[in-house]
Every structure is written in C-alpha cells, then in structure tokens.
Write an enzyme that holds these catalytic residues in place. Structure first.
Site, PDB file in Angstrom:
ATOM      1  N   SER A 135       0.860  -1.181   0.000  1.00 58.62           N
ATOM      2  CA  SER A 135       0.000   0.000   0.000  1.00 58.62           C
ATOM      3  C   SER A 135       0.901   1.237   0.000  1.00 58.62           C
ATOM      4  O   SER A 135       1.757   1.378   0.873  1.00 58.62           O
ATOM      5  CB  SER A 135      -0.875  -0.041   1.257  1.00 58.62           C
ATOM      6  OG  SER A 135      -1.723   1.080   1.326  1.00 58.62           O
ATOM      7  N   LYS A 161      -0.900  -0.840  -4.497  1.00 62.51           N
ATOM      8  CA  LYS A 161      -2.157  -0.143  -4.158  1.00 62.51           C
ATOM      9  C   LYS A 161      -1.815   1.306  -3.862  1.00 62.51           C
ATOM     10  O   LYS A 161      -0.994   1.598  -2.989  1.00 62.51           O
ATOM     11  CB  LYS A 161      -2.786  -0.823  -2.950  1.00 62.51           C
ATOM     12  CG  LYS A 161      -3.788  -0.010  -2.158  1.00 62.51           C
ATOM     13  CD  LYS A 161      -4.542  -0.910  -1.198  1.00 62.51           C
ATOM     14  CE  LYS A 161      -4.762  -0.263   0.159  1.00 62.51           C
ATOM     15  NZ  LYS A 161      -5.468  -1.155   1.095  1.00 62.51           N
ATOM     16  N   LEU A 162      -2.453   2.209  -4.597  1.00 66.57           N
ATOM     17  CA  LEU A 162      -2.232   3.634  -4.381  1.00 66.57           C
ATOM     18  C   LEU A 162      -3.349   4.190  -3.521  1.00 66.57           C
ATOM     19  O   LEU A 162      -4.535   3.988  -3.815  1.00 66.57           O
ATOM     20  CB  LEU A 162      -2.222   4.398  -5.714  1.00 66.57           C
ATOM     21  CG  LEU A 162      -1.223   3.946  -6.779  1.00 66.57           C
ATOM     22  CD1 LEU A 162      -1.336   4.846  -8.014  1.00 66.57           C
ATOM     23  CD2 LEU A 162       0.205   3.954  -6.235  1.00 66.57           C
ATOM     24  N   LYS A 163      -2.987   4.891  -2.470  1.00 63.18           N
ATOM     25  CA  LYS A 163      -3.988   5.609  -1.689  1.00 63.18           C
ATOM     26  C   LYS A 163      -4.409   6.831  -2.509  1.00 63.18           C
ATOM     27  O   LYS A 163      -3.554   7.531  -3.064  1.00 63.18           O
ATOM     28  CB  LYS A 163      -3.381   6.049  -0.351  1.00 63.18           C
ATOM     29  CG  LYS A 163      -3.117   4.889   0.595  1.00 63.18           C
ATOM     30  CD  LYS A 163      -4.422   4.254   1.052  1.00 63.18           C
ATOM     31  CE  LYS A 163      -4.206   3.337   2.253  1.00 63.18           C
ATOM     32  NZ  LYS A 163      -5.484   2.751   2.697  1.00 63.18           N
ATOM     33  N   ASP A 189      -7.182   2.839  -3.220  1.00 62.41           N
ATOM     34  CA  ASP A 189      -7.958   2.802  -1.968  1.00 62.41           C
ATOM     35  C   ASP A 189      -8.261   4.234  -1.535  1.00 62.41           C
ATOM     36  O   ASP A 189      -7.343   5.023  -1.290  1.00 62.41           O
ATOM     37  CB  ASP A 189      -7.144   2.083  -0.884  1.00 62.41           C
ATOM     38  CG  ASP A 189      -7.924   1.886   0.420  1.00 62.41           C
ATOM     39  OD1 ASP A 189      -9.079   2.351   0.520  1.00 62.41           O
ATOM     40  OD2 ASP A 189      -7.360   1.261   1.352  1.00 62.41           O
ATOM     41  N   ASN A 191     -10.401   5.040   1.144  1.00 58.70           N
ATOM     42  CA  ASN A 191     -10.766   5.171   2.562  1.00 58.70           C
ATOM     43  C   ASN A 191     -11.923   6.143   2.770  1.00 58.70           C
ATOM     44  O   ASN A 191     -11.832   7.056   3.598  1.00 58.70           O
ATOM     45  CB  ASN A 191      -9.556   5.571   3.420  1.00 58.70           C
ATOM     46  CG  ASN A 191      -8.534   4.459   3.555  1.00 58.70           C
ATOM     47  OD1 ASN A 191      -7.448   4.557   3.013  1.00 58.70           O
ATOM     48  ND2 ASN A 191      -8.874   3.387   4.257  1.00 58.70           N
ATOM     49  N   GLU A 214     -11.067   0.497  -3.820  1.00 63.71           N
ATOM     50  CA  GLU A 214     -11.423   0.066  -2.469  1.00 63.71           C
ATOM     51  C   GLU A 214     -12.111   1.213  -1.726  1.00 63.71           C
ATOM     52  O   GLU A 214     -11.592   2.335  -1.691  1.00 63.71           O
ATOM     53  CB  GLU A 214     -10.124  -0.359  -1.761  1.00 63.71           C
ATOM     54  CG  GLU A 214     -10.274  -0.895  -0.357  1.00 63.71           C
ATOM     55  CD  GLU A 214      -8.906  -1.300   0.214  1.00 63.71           C
ATOM     56  OE1 GLU A 214      -7.936  -1.454  -0.564  1.00 63.71           O
ATOM     57  OE2 GLU A 214      -8.799  -1.438   1.441  1.00 63.71           O
ATOM     58  N   ASP A 239     -13.950  -2.403   2.159  1.00 68.02           N
ATOM     59  CA  ASP A 239     -13.078  -2.619   3.312  1.00 68.02           C
ATOM     60  C   ASP A 239     -13.874  -2.209   4.552  1.00 68.02           C
ATOM     61  O   ASP A 239     -14.530  -3.053   5.198  1.00 68.02           O
ATOM     62  CB  ASP A 239     -11.794  -1.785   3.120  1.00 68.02           C
ATOM     63  CG  ASP A 239     -10.867  -1.761   4.330  1.00 68.02           C
ATOM     64  OD1 ASP A 239     -11.223  -2.310   5.392  1.00 68.02           O
ATOM     65  OD2 ASP A 239      -9.772  -1.170   4.239  1.00 68.02           O
ATOM     66  N   LYS A 263     -10.122  -7.895   6.890  1.00 66.75           N
ATOM     67  CA  LYS A 263      -9.182  -7.541   7.958  1.00 66.75           C
ATOM     68  C   LYS A 263      -9.750  -8.138   9.237  1.00 66.75           C
ATOM     69  O   LYS A 263     -10.827  -7.730   9.688  1.00 66.75           O
ATOM     70  CB  LYS A 263      -9.097  -6.019   8.126  1.00 66.75           C
ATOM     71  CG  LYS A 263      -8.358  -5.294   7.021  1.00 66.75           C
ATOM     72  CD  LYS A 263      -8.414  -3.799   7.257  1.00 66.75           C
ATOM     73  CE  LYS A 263      -7.672  -3.042   6.173  1.00 66.75           C
ATOM     74  NZ  LYS A 263      -7.995  -1.589   6.230  1.00 66.75           N
ATOM     75  N   GLY A 291      -4.420  -4.949   5.579  1.00 69.73           N
ATOM     76  CA  GLY A 291      -3.359  -4.750   6.568  1.00 69.73           C
ATOM     77  C   GLY A 291      -3.628  -3.502   7.380  1.00 69.73           C
ATOM     78  O   GLY A 291      -4.284  -2.568   6.906  1.00 69.73           O
TER      79      GLY A 291
HETATM   80  C1  NPQ Z   1      -6.570   0.295   4.501  1.00 68.09           C
HETATM   81  N1  NPQ Z   1      -4.279  -0.026   5.422  1.00 68.09           N
HETATM   82  O1  NPQ Z   1      -6.540  -0.667   3.788  1.00 68.09           O
HETATM   83  C2  NPQ Z   1      -5.521   0.586   5.550  1.00 68.09           C
HETATM   84  C3  NPQ Z   1      -5.767   1.700   6.380  1.00 68.09           C
HETATM   85  C4  NPQ Z   1      -4.759   2.221   7.319  1.00 68.09           C
HETATM   86  C5  NPQ Z   1      -2.200  -0.853   4.560  1.00 68.09           C
HETATM   87  O2  NPQ Z   1      -3.505   0.700   3.429  1.00 68.09           O
HETATM   88  C6  NPQ Z   1      -1.879   3.389  11.239  1.00 68.09           C
HETATM   89  C7  NPQ Z   1      -2.597   2.270  11.607  1.00 68.09           C
HETATM   90  C8  NPQ Z   1      -2.038   3.919   9.993  1.00 68.09           C
HETATM   91  C9  NPQ Z   1      -3.488   1.688  10.723  1.00 68.09           C
HETATM   92  C10 NPQ Z   1      -3.126   3.884   7.823  1.00 68.09           C
HETATM   93  C11 NPQ Z   1      -3.385   0.021   4.401  1.00 68.09           C
HETATM   94  C12 NPQ Z   1      -2.937   3.346   9.088  1.00 68.09           C
HETATM   95  C13 NPQ Z   1      -3.667   2.218   9.453  1.00 68.09           C
HETATM   96  C14 NPQ Z   1      -4.030   3.289   6.977  1.00 68.09           C
HETATM   97  C15 NPQ Z   1      -4.561   1.669   8.550  1.00 68.09           C
HETATM   98  O3  NPQ Z   1      -7.528   1.037   4.409  1.00 68.09           O
HETATM   99 MG    MG Z   2      -8.605   0.027   2.810  1.00 69.70          MG
END
Ligand code: NPQ
Ligand code: MG
Length: 374
Positions: A135, A161-163, A189, A191, A214, A239, A263, A291
């Site tokens: 990620s 995976k690009l945020k 992703d 969020n 996502e 997610d 998750k 993750g």
């Molecule tokens: C997701 N994880 O899939 C998350 C969200 C995420 C690996 O992209 C600290 C603790 C910072 C948990 C940042 C990935 C975080 C975190 C992002 C979870 O949406």
């Molecule tokens: Mg996510």
C-alpha cells in the site's frame, strides 16, 4: 482452559516513513498487544485500532477501556474457555470488534499452542506462502510517487495499491500506469473520501485497467456503492463497510461490491474472517487480506489467513520492512514477492523480549480469579 490473567501492553513503533491516507498522516504506530495467561499456555493478540478514531470508530484508549471493564472480566468468568466461546461470551457487548478480535486471537493462540497446532491449519490454509502487495501512501509529488512505486516493484511486490483522495487520484494513477505499464497489478484505496456524486469523476479511472477501487464511499453507504458499481468499469471492493459475514452477504446481494478485503480486526477476529471467506467463495467473490500496519505478531496471523483458498488476490501482507526498521519479532521478509506461512503452533511467532521492552510505553496486568481446585 481457564484464563488466569490478561496483560494489556501499549507499544510505540516509528514508521520508516510517514504514511499518508485520505484520513491523515501517521508517523508512528501506537498499538495495543493483548497477552493472555491460562491454565494451559500463554497467547498473543494484536489490536489493530489506531490511536485516534480515523479509520473506524475504534481507538486504542477505547479498546483498553472496554477490554479492562467488560471483555476481560466476562471471559474470566468462563471456567472452560475455548476460542470458539469468546465471541458468544462477548456478544451482548455491541461493537468494539477490534478489541474483541485481539482478545479472541490471544485465546486462540494460547489454545493452539497448548495443542501443538498451527493457526494456518486450524483456519483451513492450503498454501505454504502467500503473494504480497504493498500500500503506497499519498505523496507530495508524482515524481516522488513514481520513485516509491519503482522501489517496491524492485523489492518484488506483486501488486501496488495507491492511496487516493480528491485532488490525488486520476493524475497519479495515470502516471503510474504510463510508467509501469499494463503488466503490473494496480489498485486504489480511497478510505471513504468520495460521495456518489463523484461517480463521473471516478469513471475517469476506467481506462487504467485497475484491479479494483477500495472503499470509495462512506462505510454505511452500501446502496451508494451499488449505484457507483453500476456506473464505473473498475470493480468496487469494500473494506470499512464489511464488519461481519452478515454485512458481507448483504453487500454482495445488493451489488455493492464484487471483491472484499478481509481484515480480522475490523470483523471481530479470525473465526469471523473465515466465515466471510466462506460467504465470498460461495458467491464467487474474490477476497484478499488487508493490513493495519501490524507488527510481526498480527502479520503472522494475517499470513495464515491469507493462505486460505478464497484469497485469490495479493494482500496488503507486506514485509515488516515496509513499515518498520525494527519489528518486535523476527521480521517477515519477501521471497520472490511472497511471505512464508508460519508452521509452528499458534500464530507461530513470538515477540523478541528486548525489542518488545524497547518499544513498550505501558503495561497493565489484569489478574483473574482462579477458583480453588479442592
Ligand atoms: C486500509 N491499510 O486498507 C488501511 C488503512 C490504514 C495498509 O492501506 C496506522 C494504523 C495507519 C493503521 C493507515 C493500508 C494506518 C492504518 C491506513 C490503517 O484502508
Ligand atoms: Mg482500505
């Protein structure tokens, strides 16, 4: 077994670089570890809540409070406890799935260690290694992003995976697609950063053959995701919205997603994760393991789950070095883009005592009444 006490341990681990998402920038991982002691064995669970309620409503201080005041006493009262009893014993308490997951995982670890059985086999794993993605956070510039993605591909990651968020979406995806071509597996992703009225904008991602988008919309907006899924080509993956097997079944039936990210913390544990996996397999919905910047403890258990047959897409089960210079366990390292599934009893890994001590910021011991055996 009977629980004899539970330790709640807060740790603070610096990240190798700031991780920026649509909900904020994290520079350290403040996590909670749960260690149970029982008449049979000790077990570990990692609580994936963040220090603030940014990814979901849960947060570390809230998890500690609900564990101390409600969950640990409820389990302490069970005389013959098995991991399958944990969720029913806590069912009257609403929500707090991440806290429940950590405690259930610790009980499961203790039980499996006592019986000499590895978690992967207990859950139904069919692989001895799992393919890994990574990620990639929001960056300050596109050249910086291309450098980061290039570095991860050089390390062997099999999927990127690009945020994304409004203002950091079409251009960075186009740039990565142009530089690295159609051969890499690429997904995004959000969020929850968009709303249904952004559908036409998100359709501009259609030309890039993304594996999935996502969680574009609010976690409660199941019908919005269904509408969006009908108006864009990119498959929608959920997610944050998927909090249980029941929620997964509803989202699938309503057409809100065609892929699901599992998750264990978000859904209340590994046992519910397997149920979601089974629902998805029955519906032909691919799943992958998400993750939450886990230490080696949480990572080990996630890798075991990701070895189930329905996990047909690379997960966010990255190497320890993606996040941490020094992990609290022997680090997980990539081998040709894969991580090995632990094979020893329970979650299959132990914290390194010196490393653990060095990052611990507080511990609390919750003793439980042991009824005399005479
Ligand atoms: C997701 N994880 O899939 C998350 C969200 C995420 C690996 O992209 C600290 C603790 C910072 C948990 C940042 C990935 C975080 C975190 C992002 C979870 O949406
Ligand atoms: Mg996510």
């Amino acid at each position: 077994m009977k629980l004899t006490g539970v330790e709640l341990r807060r740790i603070s681990l610096p990240l190798v670089s700031p991780f920026r998402t649509s909900f904020g920038t994290e520079t350290t991982r403040d996590a909670l570890l749960v260690r149970v002691e029982s008449t049979e064995a000790e077990g570990w669970g990692e609580c994936v809540a963040m220090s603030g309620p940014l990814y979901s409503s849960e947060y570390v201080d809230g998890a500690i409070d609900v564990l101390r005041r409600f969950f640990v006493p409820a389990l302490g009262a069970v005389e013959r406890l098995s991991a399958i009893d944990v969720a029913p014993a806590l069912a009257k308490f609403h929500g707090h799935r991440m806290a429940k997951a950590a405690l259930e995982t610790a009980v499961l670890d203790a039980e499996l260690r006592a019986e000499g059985r590895p978690l992967a086999r207990e859950l139904g794993a069919v692989h001895d290694r799992v393919p890994c993605g990574v990620s990639v956070g929001i960056m300050n510039s596109i050249p910086e992003l291309l450098d980061a993605v290039g570095g991860y591909l050089d390390e062997g990651y099999l999927r990127i995976k690009l945020k994304i968020q409004p203002g950091w979406d079409i251009d960075p995806v186009a740039a990565v697609h142009e530089r690295f071509g159609d051969d890499i597996l690429l997904q995004v992703d959000a969020n929850t950063a968009y709303s249904v009225s952004d559908a036409r904008h998100l359709a501009r991602l259609d030309p890039f053959n993304l594996l999935l988008i996502e969680q574009p919309l609010d976690e409660e907006d199941i019908l919005g995701h269904a509408e969006l899924a009908r108006s864009i080509k990119t498959p929608v993956c959920l997610d944050e919205s998927i909090t249980s097997a029941r929620a997964a079944a509803a989202a699938i039936t309503l057409g809100a997603c065609s892929i699901i990210n599992i998750k264990p913390g978000r859904v209340g544990g590994y046992l519910e994760s397997v149920r979601i996996h089974d629902v998805c397999v029955a519906h032909g919905i691919p799943v992958w393991c998400g993750g939450m910047l886990e230490t080696g403890l949480g990572r080990a258990a996630n890798v075991a789950l990701a070895a189930l047959p329905g996990f047909t897409l690379p997960g966010d089960t990255s190497a320890s070095s993606r996040y941490y210079q020094t992990d609290i366990t022997t680090p997980f390292t990539l081998d040709n883009g894969h991580l090995p599934v632990p094979t020893t009893p329970g979650i299959g890994i132990d914290p390194l005592p010196d490393h653990l001590a060095a990052v611990t910021t507080s511990t609390e011991w919750l003793p439980l009444q042991v009824v005399g055996s005479d």
